[in-house]
Enzyme design. Structure first.
Site, short mmCIF file in Angstrom:
data_model
loop_
_atom_site.label_atom_id
_atom_site.label_comp_id
_atom_site.label_asym_id
_atom_site.label_seq_id
_atom_site.Cartn_x
_atom_site.Cartn_y
_atom_site.Cartn_z
N ASP A 128 17.40 -13.92 -11.68
CA ASP A 128 16.72 -13.70 -10.41
C ASP A 128 15.22 -13.62 -10.64
O ASP A 128 14.75 -12.86 -11.51
CB ASP A 128 17.22 -12.41 -9.76
CG ASP A 128 16.91 -12.36 -8.28
OD1 ASP A 128 16.77 -13.43 -7.66
OD2 ASP A 128 16.83 -11.25 -7.73
N HIS A 135 6.56 -10.40 -0.42
CA HIS A 135 7.50 -9.33 -0.74
C HIS A 135 6.97 -8.49 -1.90
O HIS A 135 6.99 -7.24 -1.84
CB HIS A 135 8.87 -9.92 -1.10
CG HIS A 135 9.85 -8.91 -1.62
ND1 HIS A 135 10.47 -8.00 -0.80
CD2 HIS A 135 10.30 -8.67 -2.89
CE1 HIS A 135 11.28 -7.24 -1.53
NE2 HIS A 135 11.19 -7.62 -2.80
N ARG A 144 1.83 1.32 -5.31
CA ARG A 144 0.47 1.19 -5.88
C ARG A 144 -0.45 0.65 -4.78
O ARG A 144 -0.79 -0.54 -4.78
CB ARG A 144 0.49 0.22 -7.08
CG ARG A 144 1.40 0.66 -8.22
CD ARG A 144 1.45 -0.39 -9.33
NE ARG A 144 1.94 -1.70 -8.84
CZ ARG A 144 3.24 -1.99 -8.74
NH1 ARG A 144 4.16 -1.12 -9.09
NH2 ARG A 144 3.61 -3.17 -8.29
N GLU A 200 18.37 -8.62 0.38
CA GLU A 200 17.18 -9.40 0.05
C GLU A 200 17.44 -10.86 0.39
O GLU A 200 18.44 -11.44 -0.05
CB GLU A 200 16.79 -9.25 -1.42
CG GLU A 200 16.30 -7.85 -1.77
CD GLU A 200 15.59 -7.80 -3.12
OE1 GLU A 200 15.59 -8.82 -3.84
OE2 GLU A 200 15.05 -6.73 -3.45
N GLU A 202 16.98 -14.57 -0.04
CA GLU A 202 16.55 -15.47 -1.11
C GLU A 202 17.20 -16.85 -0.96
O GLU A 202 18.20 -17.01 -0.27
CB GLU A 202 16.93 -14.91 -2.49
CG GLU A 202 16.42 -13.51 -2.77
CD GLU A 202 16.60 -13.10 -4.22
OE1 GLU A 202 16.76 -14.00 -5.08
OE2 GLU A 202 16.59 -11.88 -4.49
N ASP A 234 20.56 -10.84 -2.53
CA ASP A 234 20.50 -9.99 -3.72
C ASP A 234 20.59 -8.54 -3.26
O ASP A 234 19.59 -7.85 -3.12
CB ASP A 234 19.20 -10.26 -4.47
CG ASP A 234 19.02 -9.36 -5.67
OD1 ASP A 234 20.03 -9.00 -6.29
OD2 ASP A 234 17.87 -9.02 -6.00
N ARG A 238 18.36 0.69 -3.63
CA ARG A 238 16.96 1.05 -3.87
C ARG A 238 16.80 2.41 -4.55
O ARG A 238 15.88 2.60 -5.35
CB ARG A 238 16.19 1.05 -2.54
CG ARG A 238 16.17 -0.28 -1.81
CD ARG A 238 15.45 -1.34 -2.59
NE ARG A 238 15.28 -2.57 -1.78
CZ ARG A 238 14.83 -3.71 -2.25
NH1 ARG A 238 14.49 -3.81 -3.52
NH2 ARG A 238 14.72 -4.76 -1.46
N GLN A 241 17.69 1.97 -8.13
CA GLN A 241 16.65 1.15 -8.76
C GLN A 241 15.41 1.98 -9.10
O GLN A 241 14.83 1.83 -10.17
CB GLN A 241 16.27 0.00 -7.81
CG GLN A 241 15.27 -0.98 -8.39
CD GLN A 241 14.99 -2.13 -7.41
OE1 GLN A 241 15.49 -2.14 -6.29
NE2 GLN A 241 14.20 -3.09 -7.84
N TYR A 245 14.86 1.71 -13.24
CA TYR A 245 14.23 0.44 -13.60
C TYR A 245 13.21 0.55 -14.74
O TYR A 245 12.88 -0.46 -15.38
CB TYR A 245 13.58 -0.21 -12.37
CG TYR A 245 12.18 0.25 -12.06
CD1 TYR A 245 11.08 -0.53 -12.43
CD2 TYR A 245 11.96 1.44 -11.40
CE1 TYR A 245 9.79 -0.12 -12.13
CE2 TYR A 245 10.68 1.86 -11.10
CZ TYR A 245 9.60 1.08 -11.46
OH TYR A 245 8.32 1.49 -11.17
N LYS A 254 21.34 -3.69 -9.15
CA LYS A 254 21.37 -5.09 -8.74
C LYS A 254 22.67 -5.82 -9.11
O LYS A 254 22.94 -6.89 -8.56
CB LYS A 254 20.21 -5.85 -9.40
CG LYS A 254 18.83 -5.38 -8.96
CD LYS A 254 18.45 -5.97 -7.62
CE LYS A 254 16.98 -5.77 -7.30
NZ LYS A 254 16.57 -6.44 -6.06
N THR A 258 26.31 -9.94 -5.53
CA THR A 258 25.34 -10.93 -5.05
C THR A 258 26.11 -11.93 -4.20
O THR A 258 27.10 -12.50 -4.67
CB THR A 258 24.65 -11.66 -6.22
OG1 THR A 258 23.97 -10.71 -7.04
CG2 THR A 258 23.64 -12.68 -5.71
N THR A 361 13.03 -12.35 -3.23
CA THR A 361 12.94 -12.19 -1.78
C THR A 361 11.77 -12.99 -1.22
O THR A 361 10.64 -12.88 -1.69
CB THR A 361 12.77 -10.71 -1.42
OG1 THR A 361 13.83 -9.97 -2.03
CG2 THR A 361 12.81 -10.51 0.07
N GLU A 375 11.02 -3.35 3.23
CA GLU A 375 9.74 -3.72 3.82
C GLU A 375 9.68 -3.37 5.31
O GLU A 375 8.70 -2.80 5.79
CB GLU A 375 9.49 -5.21 3.64
CG GLU A 375 9.35 -5.66 2.20
CD GLU A 375 9.45 -7.16 2.08
OE1 GLU A 375 8.41 -7.83 2.25
OE2 GLU A 375 10.56 -7.67 1.84
#
Length: 428
Positions: A128, A135, A144, A200, A202, A234, A238, A241, A245, A254, A258, A361, A375
């Site tokens: 992926d 995204h 950030r 997601e 994709e 996908d 969250r 994750q 991660y 993840k 799928t 995404t 989002e």
């Protein structure tokens, strides 16, 4: 892929349901694996509301591909040279448009509603990517705000290796995963059902002929290694994750499920819908030479419209139709398909027929085109209101997510991808 007579907008099929069909007109001819109610899985093509059994018609198709047509997956067929795949498309097109061939082909038609669709390939590997820059920016901004994109994003197509065994065709429910997470207010992590389940939007890229170990794929020929495309959801946990991660990236958040649309929209079918890759913003770094090809920049993007819809249990009970959450063009990809294929093999990694690549995404710059609930709800801070009066920050049990896509270009008949849908079941 060059344009030819199979792309002509005026072409019609003797299959009545294929005429002006919004998804599977005769200009599409996707490939897949289906099983009639009383039969085994075999290779077919979608045409209107029907499926044509290509295995049963093998003797009327090019000799070079006949052995591959007997297989229960597309792996061997897509391992054939591109010219042979084009010859197959031409032969199937002739069977479905020439009235003189109707008598031979019509007995091999099945009503799609009576058939079961399977995964088109035996998937060896699944990778992926993360090429949807909007995204990446939207998600990065939540963590950030001053520097949403990491320093390498505009230099290299970012990706991670996924789990091929949990790829499922459209319609197979997704069971809410369990895992370890650490709520912000908790001192210690806890184990239990995911509380922030997301989708997601994709595209999936199916690999055709691969490469030998140690031999990179040149970007100028990367298109020859693409069998076709599908829609890909996908599914993402969250909260799992966020905890797991670092430092190695996605894992249990993840790999639980799928979803892919079952029909392979071939590279040949999408030839009229190639578009110029949007120019990089001023100041962005130029890709390194192994990722740059002028022809790919001129026609490496896809004129495909994408959308996401949701149907909750309450909406279905009230007779409400699915609600569209977002829509936008596939041209929002920062890297082209050829670039991600070339990069994947640039270190000598051997790709094989049936390998699956996800684009990551694909979101638009504005909320009406965001490709995930993460989002749309700003990480859960601004829930989405549905026509039923319900709200969603993340998915709840009973929610069904539907991805759809249509390729459009002036002067050509639009073609669709078929649905990519799944309903969320409670954790076990």
């Amino acid at each position: 892929m060059p344009l030819d007579h199979t792309h002509e907008a005026a072409a019609t099929s003797w299959v009545e349901s294929a005429r002006d069909h919004p998804v599977f007109p005769v200009q599409n001819l996707p490939l897949g694996i289906f099983a009639p109610a009383d039969g085994r899985p075999r290779i077919g093509t979608a045409i209107g509301a029907c499926i044509l059994d290509l295995a049963a018609l093998a003797e009327r198709l090019p000799e070079a591909v006949r052995p591959a047509l007997a297989a229960p997956t597309l792996n061997a067929l897509m391992d054939r040279p591109p010219a042979e795949r084009v010859a197959l498309r031409h032969a199937v097109f002739a069977l479905l448009t020439d009235p003189a061939r109707r008598a031979a082909a019509e007995p091999c038609l099945h009503a799609a509603a009576d058939c079961t669709l399977h995964l088109p390939f035996a998937i060896g590997d699944y990778t992926d990517f993360y090429v949807g820059i909007h995204h990446a920016t939207n998600i990065g901004r939540q963590f950030r705000p001053d520097n949403p994109l990491l320093p390498n994003y505009k230099h290299v197509p970012i990706g991670y290796h996924g789990r091929a065994s949990s790829v499922r065709p459209s319609g197979v429910p997704v069971v809410r995963p369990k895992g370890q997470r650490k709520p912000p207010e908790a001192e210690q992590p806890v184990y239990g059902p995911c509380a922030r389940l997301d989708y997601e939007l994709e595209l999936g890229v199916w690999i055709a002929q691969g490469n030998e170990p140690g031999d990179p794929i040149a970007i100028a020929t990367a298109g020859d290694h693409v069998a076709g495309f599908c829609l890909l959801n996908d599914w993402s946990a969250r909260d799992l994750q966020a905890w797991e991660y670092q430092p190695l990236g996605p894992f249990l958040a993840k790999n639980f499920h799928t979803t892919v649309s079952p029909w392979v929209i071939t590279a040949e079918a999408l030839a009229p819908f190639r578009a110029a890759q949007p120019p990089r913003p001023a100041g962005d770094p130029a890709p390194l030479p192994y990722l740059w090809d002028a022809g790919d920049q001129a026609r490496g993007a896809l004129a495909v419209d994408l959308e996401v819809l949701i149907s909750t249990a309450a909406m279905r009970a009230a007779g409400l139709p699915p609600h569209r959450l977002s829509h936008g063009p596939a041209t929002n990809m920062y890297w082209t398909v050829a670039q991600i294929v070339a990069h994947h093999a640039s270190n000598g990694c051997d790709l094989r027929p049936g390998d699956l690549l996800g684009t990551g995404t694909i979101s638009a710059p504005t909320p009406d085109g965001y490709g995930s609930l993460m989002e749309l709800s700003t990480g859960g801070k601004t829930p989405v209101t549905l026509p039923s009066g319900e709200t969603r920050s993340f998915l709840e049990d009973g929610d069904e997510v539907i991805l759809a896509a249509t390729a459009r270009a002036a002067g050509f008949a639009p073609i669709g991808f078929g649905e990519c849908r799944a309903t969320v079941l409670p954790a076990r």
